[in-house]
Every structure is written in C-alpha cells, then in structure tokens.
Design a protein around this motif. Structure first.
Motif, PDB file in Angstrom:
ATOM      1  N   ASN A   1       8.935  -4.276  -1.746  1.00 33.50           N
ATOM      2  CA  ASN A   1       8.622  -5.150  -0.408  1.00 33.50           C
ATOM      3  C   ASN A   1       8.435  -4.029   0.520  1.00 33.50           C
ATOM      4  OD1 ASN A   1       8.521  -7.687  -1.438  1.00 33.50           O
ATOM      5  ND2 ASN A   1      10.146  -8.034  -1.056  1.00 33.50           N
ATOM      6  N   ASN A   2       8.751  -2.934   0.343  1.00 32.11           N
ATOM      7  CA  ASN A   2       8.843  -2.436   2.114  1.00 32.11           C
ATOM      8  C   ASN A   2       7.811  -1.091   1.814  1.00 32.11           C
ATOM      9  OD1 ASN A   2      10.803  -2.625   3.048  1.00 32.11           O
ATOM     10  ND2 ASN A   2      12.770  -2.328   2.064  1.00 32.11           N
ATOM     11  N   PHE A   3       7.042  -1.244   0.918  1.00 29.25           N
ATOM     12  CA  PHE A   3       5.676   0.040   0.595  1.00 29.25           C
ATOM     13  C   PHE A   3       4.440  -0.551   2.091  1.00 29.25           C
ATOM     14  CE2 PHE A   3       1.548   0.634  -1.902  1.00 29.25           C
ATOM     15  CZ  PHE A   3       2.038   1.838  -1.645  1.00 29.25           C
ATOM     16  N   ASN A   4       5.478   0.261   2.879  1.00 26.65           N
ATOM     17  CA  ASN A   4       4.181  -0.357   3.691  1.00 26.65           C
ATOM     18  C   ASN A   4       3.266   0.931   4.610  1.00 26.65           C
ATOM     19  OD1 ASN A   4       5.822   1.577   4.820  1.00 26.65           O
ATOM     20  ND2 ASN A   4       7.118  -0.829   5.890  1.00 26.65           N
ATOM     21  N   VAL A   5       2.990   2.063   3.869  1.00 28.40           N
ATOM     22  CA  VAL A   5       2.514   3.478   4.140  1.00 28.40           C
ATOM     23  C   VAL A   5       1.168   3.326   4.025  1.00 28.40           C
ATOM     24  CG1 VAL A   5       1.881   5.545   3.408  1.00 28.40           C
ATOM     25  CG2 VAL A   5       4.488   4.412   2.672  1.00 28.40           C
ATOM     26  N   LYS A   6       0.603   3.384   5.243  1.00 30.05           N
ATOM     27  CA  LYS A   6      -0.995   2.593   5.803  1.00 30.05           C
ATOM     28  C   LYS A   6      -1.412   4.128   4.997  1.00 30.05           C
ATOM     29  CE  LYS A   6       0.031  -0.210   7.958  1.00 30.05           C
ATOM     30  NZ  LYS A   6       0.144  -1.746   7.636  1.00 30.05           N
ATOM     31  N   ASN A   7      -1.577   5.163   4.721  1.00 28.12           N
ATOM     32  CA  ASN A   7      -2.884   5.861   4.417  1.00 28.12           C
ATOM     33  C   ASN A   7      -2.531   6.890   3.482  1.00 28.12           C
ATOM     34  OD1 ASN A   7      -5.243   6.156   6.058  1.00 28.12           O
ATOM     35  ND2 ASN A   7      -3.399   5.856   7.519  1.00 28.12           N
ATOM     36  N   LEU A   8      -2.851   6.221   2.145  1.00 23.54           N
ATOM     37  CA  LEU A   8      -2.238   7.608   0.620  1.00 23.54           C
ATOM     38  C   LEU A   8      -3.360   9.092   0.364  1.00 23.54           C
ATOM     39  CD1 LEU A   8      -1.236   4.504  -1.018  1.00 23.54           C
ATOM     40  CD2 LEU A   8       0.154   6.353  -0.724  1.00 23.54           C
ATOM     41  N   GLU A   9      -3.434   9.874   0.224  1.00 28.50           N
ATOM     42  CA  GLU A   9      -3.109  10.975  -0.452  1.00 28.50           C
ATOM     43  C   GLU A   9      -3.011  11.791  -1.225  1.00 28.50           C
ATOM     44  OE1 GLU A   9      -6.337  12.401   1.441  1.00 28.50           O
ATOM     45  OE2 GLU A   9      -6.204  10.540   3.047  1.00 28.50           O
TER      46      GLU A   9
ATOM     47  N   LEU B   1      -1.608 -14.995  -6.389  1.00 30.32           N
ATOM     48  CA  LEU B   1      -0.754 -14.306  -6.175  1.00 30.32           C
ATOM     49  C   LEU B   1      -0.862 -13.331  -5.048  1.00 30.32           C
ATOM     50  CD1 LEU B   1      -1.909 -12.867  -9.941  1.00 30.32           C
ATOM     51  CD2 LEU B   1      -0.370 -14.262  -9.453  1.00 30.32           C
ATOM     52  N   LYS B   2       0.542 -13.083  -4.731  1.00 25.36           N
ATOM     53  CA  LYS B   2       0.370 -12.447  -3.639  1.00 25.36           C
ATOM     54  C   LYS B   2       0.464 -10.931  -4.060  1.00 25.36           C
ATOM     55  CE  LYS B   2       5.131 -11.998  -1.975  1.00 25.36           C
ATOM     56  NZ  LYS B   2       6.366 -12.440  -1.262  1.00 25.36           N
ATOM     57  N   CYS B   3       0.256 -10.013  -3.874  1.00 22.94           N
ATOM     58  CA  CYS B   3      -0.835  -8.863  -3.506  1.00 22.94           C
ATOM     59  C   CYS B   3      -0.316  -8.148  -2.114  1.00 22.94           C
ATOM     60  CB  CYS B   3      -2.051  -8.692  -4.380  1.00 22.94           C
ATOM     61  SG  CYS B   3      -2.838 -10.140  -5.250  1.00 22.94           S
ATOM     62  N   ILE B   4      -0.146  -6.963  -2.990  1.00 21.60           N
ATOM     63  CA  ILE B   4      -0.603  -5.753  -1.479  1.00 21.60           C
ATOM     64  C   ILE B   4      -2.425  -5.113  -2.347  1.00 21.60           C
ATOM     65  CG2 ILE B   4      -0.255  -3.080  -1.546  1.00 21.60           C
ATOM     66  CD1 ILE B   4       2.274  -5.359  -0.844  1.00 21.60           C
ATOM     67  N   LYS B   5      -3.342  -4.843  -1.223  1.00 21.62           N
ATOM     68  CA  LYS B   5      -4.555  -4.391  -0.902  1.00 21.62           C
ATOM     69  C   LYS B   5      -4.611  -2.927  -0.309  1.00 21.62           C
ATOM     70  CE  LYS B   5      -9.208  -5.359   0.539  1.00 21.62           C
ATOM     71  NZ  LYS B   5      -9.793  -5.883   1.569  1.00 21.62           N
ATOM     72  N   LEU B   6      -5.480  -1.817  -1.517  1.00 21.94           N
ATOM     73  CA  LEU B   6      -5.783  -0.823  -1.324  1.00 21.94           C
ATOM     74  C   LEU B   6      -6.516  -0.460  -1.297  1.00 21.94           C
ATOM     75  CD1 LEU B   6      -2.306  -0.669  -3.265  1.00 21.94           C
ATOM     76  CD2 LEU B   6      -2.300   1.127  -1.371  1.00 21.94           C
ATOM     77  N   SER B   7      -7.911   0.053  -0.193  1.00 21.80           N
ATOM     78  CA  SER B   7      -9.383   0.321  -0.250  1.00 21.80           C
ATOM     79  C   SER B   7      -9.116   2.379  -0.317  1.00 21.80           C
ATOM     80  CB  SER B   7      -9.525  -0.020   0.419  1.00 21.80           C
ATOM     81  OG  SER B   7      -9.898  -1.248   1.092  1.00 21.80           O
ATOM     82  N   ARG B   8      -9.501   2.751  -1.533  1.00 23.51           N
ATOM     83  CA  ARG B   8      -9.995   4.025  -1.225  1.00 23.51           C
ATOM     84  C   ARG B   8     -11.497   4.189  -0.562  1.00 23.51           C
ATOM     85  NH1 ARG B   8     -13.385   7.178  -6.232  1.00 23.51           N
ATOM     86  NH2 ARG B   8     -13.167   9.703  -4.935  1.00 23.51           N
TER      87      ARG B   8
ATOM     88  N   ILE C   1      -8.488  -2.411  -3.683  1.00 23.25           N
ATOM     89  CA  ILE C   1      -7.418  -2.814  -5.636  1.00 23.25           C
ATOM     90  C   ILE C   1      -6.656  -3.883  -4.908  1.00 23.25           C
ATOM     91  CG2 ILE C   1      -6.446  -2.020  -7.310  1.00 23.25           C
ATOM     92  CD1 ILE C   1      -7.566   0.416  -5.837  1.00 23.25           C
ATOM     93  N   TRP C   2      -5.777  -5.009  -5.430  1.00 20.45           N
ATOM     94  CA  TRP C   2      -5.220  -5.951  -5.524  1.00 20.45           C
ATOM     95  C   TRP C   2      -3.968  -5.717  -6.315  1.00 20.45           C
ATOM     96  CZ3 TRP C   2     -10.293  -6.038  -4.301  1.00 20.45           C
ATOM     97  CH2 TRP C   2      -9.942  -7.180  -3.088  1.00 20.45           C
ATOM     98  N   LEU C   3      -2.916  -5.170  -6.120  1.00 21.60           N
ATOM     99  CA  LEU C   3      -1.604  -5.170  -6.699  1.00 21.60           C
ATOM    100  C   LEU C   3      -1.116  -5.884  -6.693  1.00 21.60           C
ATOM    101  CD1 LEU C   3      -1.208  -1.173  -5.850  1.00 21.60           C
ATOM    102  CD2 LEU C   3      -2.738  -2.652  -7.816  1.00 21.60           C
ATOM    103  N   ALA C   4      -0.558  -7.164  -7.961  1.00 16.63           N
ATOM    104  CA  ALA C   4       0.551  -8.162  -8.024  1.00 16.63           C
ATOM    105  C   ALA C   4       2.401  -7.922  -7.736  1.00 16.63           C
ATOM    106  CB  ALA C   4       0.483  -9.279  -9.091  1.00 16.63           C
ATOM    107  N   ILE C   5       2.238  -8.472  -6.896  1.00 15.10           N
ATOM    108  CA  ILE C   5       3.888  -8.050  -6.079  1.00 15.10           C
ATOM    109  C   ILE C   5       4.630  -8.774  -7.183  1.00 15.10           C
ATOM    110  CG2 ILE C   5       6.014  -8.478  -4.920  1.00 15.10           C
ATOM    111  CD1 ILE C   5       3.907  -8.533  -2.482  1.00 15.10           C
ATOM    112  N   ASP C   6       4.651  -9.899  -8.253  1.00 14.18           N
ATOM    113  CA  ASP C   6       5.566 -10.421  -8.942  1.00 14.18           C
ATOM    114  C   ASP C   6       5.167 -10.367 -10.723  1.00 14.18           C
ATOM    115  OD1 ASP C   6       6.798 -11.793  -7.227  1.00 14.18           O
ATOM    116  OD2 ASP C   6       5.092 -13.525  -7.127  1.00 14.18           O
ATOM    117  N   TYR C   7       4.018  -9.041 -10.715  1.00 14.88           N
ATOM    118  CA  TYR C   7       3.939  -8.662 -11.649  1.00 14.88           C
ATOM    119  C   TYR C   7       3.760  -7.316 -12.193  1.00 14.88           C
ATOM    120  CZ  TYR C   7       1.917 -13.261 -14.090  1.00 14.88           C
ATOM    121  OH  TYR C   7       1.632 -14.483 -14.124  1.00 14.88           O
ATOM    122  N   ASP C   8       4.695  -6.605 -10.853  1.00 10.76           N
ATOM    123  CA  ASP C   8       5.260  -4.934 -11.129  1.00 10.76           C
ATOM    124  C   ASP C   8       3.898  -4.147 -11.138  1.00 10.76           C
ATOM    125  OD1 ASP C   8       7.809  -6.075 -12.103  1.00 10.76           O
ATOM    126  OD2 ASP C   8       6.723  -5.059 -14.416  1.00 10.76           O
ATOM    127  N   TYR C   9       3.459  -5.005  -9.599  1.00 13.71           N
ATOM    128  CA  TYR C   9       1.906  -4.150  -8.879  1.00 13.71           C
ATOM    129  C   TYR C   9       1.171  -3.901  -9.749  1.00 13.71           C
ATOM    130  CZ  TYR C   9       6.190  -4.177  -5.194  1.00 13.71           C
ATOM    131  OH  TYR C   9       5.935  -4.880  -3.938  1.00 13.71           O
TER     132      TYR C   9
END
Length: 252
Positions: free
Chosen positions: A164-172, A201-208, A219-227
């Motif tokens: 739940n602390n996955f809050n890095v804004k930019n990934l390279e 589903l509660k998700c984390i959204k990332l965009s390339r 991309i939407w990663l489902a938190i309750d399904y191991d992302y």
C-alpha cells in the motif's frame, strides 16, 4: 588421488554456482517486503474496442524447476484483419532480486510480415544475443536490462514489495525490444476503483508515455489480487485502440 581429484572438481563446481549470482547481471526490487517465492497465476481477458468484443488474451506466471516463466498470448480479429501475439519470458528470482534469462516474441498481423524477436541473456559471458526476424547479433549485456514482457511484471513486483506504500510517481526501465534498447517511462497516478467482471476492484493505475509519440498504455493493477493487471488500455491521440478487461484470475 582419485577421491582428491573428484573432490576438487566438486568444489570448483559448487564455487561456480555460488559465483553465478555475482556474474549474473541482476538487480533488486526496492521495498520493505521480501518476496521469497513468487505465486503462480493465470489471468484471462477479453479484447474490446468500444463496447464490442474482438478477441481474448491470457497472461500467466508459472514456476519451473529452477526458474519462472511468464507468458502473454492474445488474438483479435475485425472483418478481414487479425492480430495474434505470443510472448514468453524466463527469469530467476531470489528474494527481491531478478535475473532475466530469455525471451521469445511473435507478432503476426494480416497484410504485414511477422515480427519475431528472441533474446538470450548469457550472464556467464556477459553477452546478450538478439535474434530479430532470423538476423542474429551479439552485444555486451548491460546492467538493469529487461525484455518487453518482463518489464510490465517488474512494475507488479515493485508494487508487491511496497504494497500500500507504492507511491513512486515515476518509474524508468531499460528494455531491449524490436527497435533496440529503449527507456520505458511509467507514471503512477495512484489508486482508482475499476468495475470488472470480478466486481469493483481497488487498483493502482500506471501509464506508459512514449517520447515523440501520442501513443499511451494505461495499466490497472488490482491490489487485492497481488497487483495482477486487470485492465490494459492502449490509446493513440487520446482515442482507444484496444482495451483488455479481465474475465478471470486463478492463483496458486
């Protein structure tokens, strides 16, 4: 003397395997949670454009004897045009440390030549073999290099390690694909709720985002399904190209 000679050979063999981790160009996942072993899963999707269904896709992670294999297969058709993709990536995993081993990818489309890419990561000799449509080349294997399929799973590993602390804004990430080594840039937009066949589903959204291009992949990663990815949207000039929406997830 015979016993001594064999003992020396065994000792050298053990030393070789122990040194492989040093020789291998691998890198660690940053995060407080240590993942000693990855859980296998199979996720199935339907391929949509608008409200119409045009195909299906499957993403699966499996554990082999000494490594892991990740696969993604999809097919879609519209009138006389069809697209079929098949990708497989193998890698080693040891407590948040990943080592790519090989990759095979094929993209087949109506009216176009097939695109084939094979990668072999030779960590012992620090050589990357690239086979592009039958044309093979070798080059020095550089650090922190991923294949086109494994890079998306890397984001998932980062999310699991941080939970739940996955809050890095930019990934390279550096990726070897059809066009050579590229920088894949992702933006983390935070948490969203996505309505799927599995429910809300509660998700984390990332965009390339791509340099000098209007193409985007969300991309939407489902938190309750191991992302595990539950929705993937590809767009160009803010118009939908295709959307993958999950229909089932089996974990083991």
């Amino acid at each position: 003397m015979y016993f001594s000679h064999n003992l020396i050979k065994i000792t050298l063999l053990i030393a070789f395997f122990l040194s492989f981790e040093v020789l291998a160009i691998s890198f660690s996942i940053n995060g407080p949670n240590v993942i000693s072993e990855l859980s296998a899963y199979t996720a199935k999707y339907k391929v949509l454009r608008g409200n119409k269904e045009y195909g299906n896709a499957t993403r699966a992670l499996n554990k082999n004897t000494t490594s892991y294999s990740l696969s993604f297969n999809s097919n879609a058709s519209m009138l006389f045009y069809s697209i079929e993709t098949n990708q497989t990536s193998t890698f080693l995993w040891q407590e948040n440390k990943i080592t790519p081993l090989s990759y095979q990818g094929k993209d087949a489309r109506t009216f176009k030549d097939d695109k084939n890419l094979q990668l072999n990561f030779n960590h012992e000799q620090s050589i990357l073999t690239v086979d592009k449509n039958g044309q093979k080349t070798e080059k020095k294997l550089s650090e922190r290099l991923l294949d086109p399929l494994l890079v998306y799973e890397m984001i998932r590993f980062e999310a699991i390690a941080n939970d739940n602390n996955f809050n890095v804004k930019n990934l390279e990430y550096r990726v070897q694909d059809q066009d050579g080594v590229k920088e894949y840039h992702f933006i983390n937009s935070g948490q969203f709720v996505v309505d799927t066949l599995l429910g809300e589903l509660k998700c984390i959204k990332l965009s390339r985002l791509r340099k000098n291009s209007s193409r985007k992949t969300h991309i939407w990663l489902a938190i309750d399904y191991d992302y595990i990815p539950v929705m993937i949207l590809q767009e160009n000039n803010n118009e939908e190209i295709a959307t993958l929406v999950v229909t089932s997830i089996i974990r083991s």
